[in-house]
Enzyme design. Sequence first.
Site, PDB file in Angstrom:
ATOM      1  N   GLY A  14       0.778  -1.240   0.000  1.00 17.93           N
ATOM      2  CA  GLY A  14       0.000   0.000   0.000  1.00 17.93           C
ATOM      3  C   GLY A  14       0.805   1.281   0.000  1.00 17.93           C
ATOM      4  N   LYS A  67     -16.196 -14.799 -10.069  1.00 13.30           N
ATOM      5  CA  LYS A  67     -15.627 -13.453 -10.119  1.00 13.30           C
ATOM      6  C   LYS A  67     -16.718 -12.386 -10.251  1.00 13.30           C
ATOM      7  CE  LYS A  67     -11.739 -11.189 -12.302  1.00 13.30           C
ATOM      8  NZ  LYS A  67     -10.454 -11.794 -12.017  1.00 13.30           N
ATOM      9  N   LEU A  94      -6.839  -9.881 -11.984  1.00 15.56           N
ATOM     10  CA  LEU A  94      -7.322  -9.274 -13.224  1.00 15.56           C
ATOM     11  C   LEU A  94      -8.719  -8.738 -12.970  1.00 15.56           C
ATOM     12  CD1 LEU A  94      -6.457 -11.542 -16.285  1.00 15.56           C
ATOM     13  CD2 LEU A  94      -5.713  -9.193 -15.826  1.00 15.56           C
ATOM     14  N   HIS A 111       2.104   0.229 -13.085  1.00 15.95           N
ATOM     15  CA  HIS A 111       2.941  -0.945 -13.335  1.00 15.95           C
ATOM     16  C   HIS A 111       4.415  -0.527 -13.266  1.00 15.95           C
ATOM     17  CE1 HIS A 111       3.980  -4.876 -14.805  1.00 15.95           C
ATOM     18  NE2 HIS A 111       4.781  -4.317 -15.688  1.00 15.95           N
TER      19      HIS A 111
END
Length: 202
Positions: A14, A67, A94, A111
């Site tokens: 975090g 999901k 994802l 990323h």
Amino acid sequence: MNKGKVAVLLSGRGSNFTAMVRDSRKANANFSICLVISDRKDAPGLKKAVRLGIPAYHINPKQFSDKAAYENEICAYLERENIELICLAGYMRLVGPVLLARYPGRIMNIHPALLPSFPGLDAQQQALGYGVKISGCTVHFVDAGTDSGPIIAQRAVAVREGDSAEALSRRILRQEHRLYPWAISRFFSGRLQIRGRTVIIK
Ligand code: GRF
């Protein structure tokens, strides 16, 4: 000023989340971190959220049949807080069709590499293994793929001779902590426009 409402989805440490909170609490910030959701109960980011006084919840994907059901539960939390932007920050899943359809063009990720190079796990190690001289970080909108959505912003970080994955990660992370809040703030000043694969910054 009405501040843009952001939810952070995370699975771990975090540090990007806390960097966002820091910036959101500066004078003139145009966004506020209103909610944190983690798929992992033991994510240190959850504890950090509690310490910062931000509503934080663990939603266990294993408690849902699939999901879609899991993401519908997430949506219920997001809608209760009128969330306008979802920021993935070390969220190790994802994003599925339910969240993507409910928040089109409103989900970002960061990323630790210069996409499209080195998507997926261990990006810094991938970059070192390949022998690149420059790596960095990328903030992008999220689509159904792995780290494949339209790129919003990037920052370069030089790879040093003899770099370890840890050392390179540390230097990249410092840039992540600046780049992500910058992108969020541009989003809420209405300056990001997605045109196909390209994000125009006005
Ligand atoms: C960061 O390196 C980010 O780029 C990647 O996951 C890591 C999360 O770190 N997606 P933190 O939890 O924000 O400290």
